[in-house]
Design an enzyme around this catalytic site. Structure first.
Site, PDB file in Angstrom:
ATOM      1  N   GLY A   1      55.712   1.220   8.643  1.00 32.93           N
ATOM      2  CA  GLY A   1      56.317   1.819   9.818  1.00 32.93           C
ATOM      3  C   GLY A   1      56.670   0.754  10.841  1.00 32.93           C
ATOM      4  N   CYS A   2      57.603   1.101  11.715  1.00 28.47           N
ATOM      5  CA  CYS A   2      58.070   0.137  12.712  1.00 28.47           C
ATOM      6  C   CYS A   2      56.945  -0.245  13.664  1.00 28.47           C
ATOM      7  CB  CYS A   2      59.268   0.694  13.467  1.00 28.47           C
ATOM      8  SG  CYS A   2      59.045   2.374  14.093  1.00 28.47           S
ATOM      9  N   TYR A   3      56.268   0.751  14.240  1.00 31.57           N
ATOM     10  CA  TYR A   3      55.168   0.443  15.147  1.00 31.57           C
ATOM     11  C   TYR A   3      54.047  -0.321  14.432  1.00 31.57           C
ATOM     12  CZ  TYR A   3      56.840   3.801  18.773  1.00 31.57           C
ATOM     13  OH  TYR A   3      57.531   4.469  19.745  1.00 31.57           O
TER      14      TYR A   3
END
Lengths: 346, 346, 346, 346
Positions: A154-156
């Protein structure tokens, strides 16, 4: 005839999809042979869907069709598709012999029991889930080599795991204290579907926290850090920034006695030596979104006062947080230079 | 018991609606007794729909219901509703005795034959259409007095008609040359419904023209200026600015021989003397959106070179372009000071 | 002849100054008689300096001159001037008999020894420093009554102290754990002077933390909360948002065993009953900047999971964070309704 | 040893300079050997000046020094320097044997008498001015071949000349009518120096026209179109958009009788066949800034109604409006593929 690896991007209409297409068009050993749209029925030129691609490709964008993967003799499939869609289609693609890099969250969590709560569906194939390689590239080179299913992070979580994993491994963090991850993302992270939350007037000149204590990236981060998933161990709060792209995470950790800023820098330098996509900010300048936006880097830096550290990390959520990390992973899996298609190799 | 005029705002969930509510809450002679949402079924507090209204009102927002207008004994109804909806409901409201200020386009054009082409519906009541007063307040005081149906002008047409009407009346413009109106609006002008065109990522860091040669405000502007509706007479091009609110129009006209900047200023000064909501920029500073945004003013200025004039006008599209002009019109119709609820009266 | 209190705004060219002027122009019992610019030499109309004020005032903006305060017989002076400037001029103004509301930081810290480190100057008058009333209005009504010198709180500290003070007083927070205040502000908080850090291109589409562990608001917050000033007690990290106005703070605290979200709401409700400028978000909706921007409110809400709370607060940094709180304070000091000039009083 | 052309970028701290550096780092036949800052005195790593370049180059940025050009044996110099600075240094560089691509306006106008009025200085060398090749690449291939001094076009003029030159040459435009060029640019076009006009708060949520009838690009456009420089022939109005990068021009022309949209498309298609950096929008989609931003293209399209055409063009002001066109020009001058370093060549 070309000896290039033949690749397809599914989810070509989304924000990550178009970034991936732009990267693949510059790759020396991979050829983009197909572009699928998971939710539309019409075939039309990619340059009509994304006019910014005019002059760069004549490829058509067609409805998702598993049979076409074989027809096109594609060996590599990138899925920039919705979570539930990826959950459904991955097993078939693997069986058909393709290497799959899935940019959704459907194959990231090892604990299948978390899917109903955080994703709203049952994991399709818990056994395959165990085999999926979590592609935080910098920490997964060995498993990625010849991997058939890569769950792109995921990006985060990428911005949080990259700086923290080496420090936790080095025993520098007092884990009895809650780790606070206060993250801020641009709107492209919310996807392309228009809704009240992505309306310009609702976002511009504003800022908000969302999904407090219940974002699906929280268990992914805990898994990546090897922590129990509990608010007393780690809190992750995402916020929506009125910008198009980029994430900055401000991470608060208590250090073990005697750990200095220099010690942190040293651990990072050792960990990321020879890793082209992590940049260390060791001077007075800290990472900012504008330095990382439109680049494939994750930037990290920190400030220490007494035994508290504030760690700042930044990336482009569509690149290191999605498309360029996906390509990094594919490069490693296929034995190419990790930087192929991403950085200019002279 | 209060002697105030009892008013309802229909379309209370929209961007103009909430502005109107904020203005009415400050009015000394009008009392807001109802708020309708034209498209939702639930009754809920206005402060839930618009949290920025918390602490300012306890009014409920309810589904549109004509019977409630009578029940609440409302004498004044503001319609910030979709064009087609206004087309339908106005005759009934008029018959029920209410004074109606309609912020939609349904009652603006005198030529009923333009409705199918520009609005996609037949005008419900062409006779009433003739009776509707076009509420460009500065030019309509006499007709507004005791008017029962007021068609509140479009946001773009307000910025174009205010500077041009006096110059055309004074014979200063060479009408054999095409008048070019290049207008730029913030996104709130596109309404609150989320769609691909209002998605933050599609608007931010971008800019575009839209509806070139076919925006429905074009015939409204021609009507207001008394010009034949033809591209050789007047061209109106709207553009979408990546801001929340505000319109700026850049207007190109050829002047009759000998007309100077000072002559234009003189005509404007005469026309707008005693008109509190038009501000003249006669020095080196020209109107900019930031000066007019969040104010009820239309700002105008010009630069002249040889016989060409560039006229700049600016307003807040939700205030002078919608809500505050609607209240200005209601004030005049009901005999109140034009500024009531809009400017502080000491 | 008017019986109104005669007031001057010094720092009339700054962002807080113009907001204060707009508020004072709507006040029933205070008359704005002068506007000073601390750093410019020319007298010119306020509406030239701030074209958005055209049509609202004919007042001139003149160079700062203490003698003019007496000449104008002003009883109330608002200082929206630089810290060092306020440090210099306040004693003279007090001696001349004026009530002073200082919006700078020069009179906020009780510990004079902090000034050289955090503000770069020695406090001019440590005795007067002790007498200054810290004007966090909701907690200072009694001291404000007839106060002669009011130190208006910093924008960030207001958002942090308002939700935390009642919880600390109620003993609900485990103070052995570090309180983390991750705050984000719009650019107007950085003032009007152009520099590399406020250049549009450097701010837009970006986001950054700044002054980590060394912002001058950190000791102010610790003082307001009654905490030792130490990173193990409280960390405050400011960030720069690409918006014009508004602050949102995300505050992480560990709760004492058994403290629930409802218990927090109850304490807030008791504390802020009858306080018109604090709004509680007790449902599923949390504060966002867009709800508070352009309003005089501080909005607060929280989410609790196990014994961790995430508190969200938001305000307009130029209003509750500066100008409207200054006027709130002046209203209380002078015995007027706290809401005068700020909210419409029907 | 490398056979690459050795190049220097002067003005490496500016917005165009950094774009040029990023392009040159990807060039197969040009090697960036030096980076000069025209206005600073210190030597420091480029990646300190522009942290986004970290990981991409180890080059130092040094104060401008003509002697270093020889020392480094540089054959190609790009000047992204202020107008007056370019005016001064170009003759010496030419004499030293370098090929110079000047991105400033100092060598663009053939009529030297315009410099004092529009640029505030006398042209240093009117004879050299005549020899400078105006590098609107698509129309200058022949003159560019082996050129020693290339005047890179202005950002605005590029968007206006590209669509209009072919139509004027084809006799399709009624030149008795004023051509109106209403252009809108992002803030990077104003350069990196902070001032009141580039302060975030002054630009964000606003929009303005500037330099009406007196922008220095107006005579450049007239020269490029072969028109008399007069407001009755052509009006150019620049506006400031609250975005970082990108220009959109809306151009109004009267067509000769019988000229259709298709006829315009045909002329454009013929003119730009084989020109990789002009993209034609011939369907219902018109150019928008987001399609052209971060690309090296100039996008053009039009709508025709009766005998009036509205032409829309868009580009990235830092790329086709500056850096990528400069490299296009250098590529043509040096005999490389025009796309080298700009588009991926497979």
């Amino acid at each position: 005839m070309s000896n290039k690896i033949r690749a397809i991007v599914a989810g070509a209409t989304g924000y990550s999809g178009v970034e991936l297409i732009k990267l693949l068009l510059r790759h020396s050993h991979i050829e983009l042979v197909g572009a699928f749209a998971s939710r539309t029925a019409e075939t039309q030129p990619l340059s009509t869907v994304h006019p910014q691609l005019m002059g760069l490709t004549h490829l058509q964008c067609q409805p998702y069709d598993e049979k076409v993967v074989s027809l096109l003799d594609a060996q590599l499939v990138f899925l920039g598709t919705p979570n539930e869609f990826s959950n459904e289609v991955v097993p078939g693609l693997i069986q058909a012999g393709a290497t799959v890099v899935d940019l959704s969250g459907a194959w990231r969590l090892k604990d299948a029991s978390l899917y109903p709560k955080f994703y709203g569906f049952e994991s399709h194939n818990p056994k395959l889930l165990q085999q999926a390689v979590y592609g935080l590239t910098e920490f997964a080179h060995d498993q990625l080599r010849n991997a058939k299913l890569i769950a792109n992070p995921g990006c985060y979580p990428t911005t949080i795991q990259i700086p923290l994993i080496p420090l936790i491994r080095a025993g520098m963090i007092d884990l009895s204290q809650t780790i606070i991850c206060d993250s801020k993302s641009g709107v492209s992270g919310a996807g392309k579907a228009p809704n009240a939350g992505t309306h310009f007037v609702e976002v511009s000149e504003s800022f908000k926290a969302y999904n407090v204590f219940k974002h699906r990236h929280a268990p992914e981060i805990a898994q990546g850090l090897g922590l129990e998933f509990s608010p007393s161990k780690l809190i992750f709060t995402p916020h929506l920034l009125p910008i198009n792209r980029g994430i900055l995470s401000t991470i608060y950790v208590r250090l073990q006695p005697g750990v200095t800023r220099e010690a942190i820098h040293n651990v990072w330098q050792e960990t990321f030596a020879g890793k082209p996509f992590v940049r260390l900010f060791t001077g007075s300048q800290l990472p900012e979104i504008k330095f990382a936006a439109n680049t494939p880097f994750c930037d990290i830096g920190c400030v220490v006062s007494e035994n508290q550290a504030v760690i700042i990390s930044a990336e482009d959520n569509l690149l290191k947080g999605a498309a360029s990390q996906a390509l990094q992973n594919a490069n490693v899996a296929l034995g190419f230079d990790e930087r192929e298609g991403i950085l200019h190799l002279s």
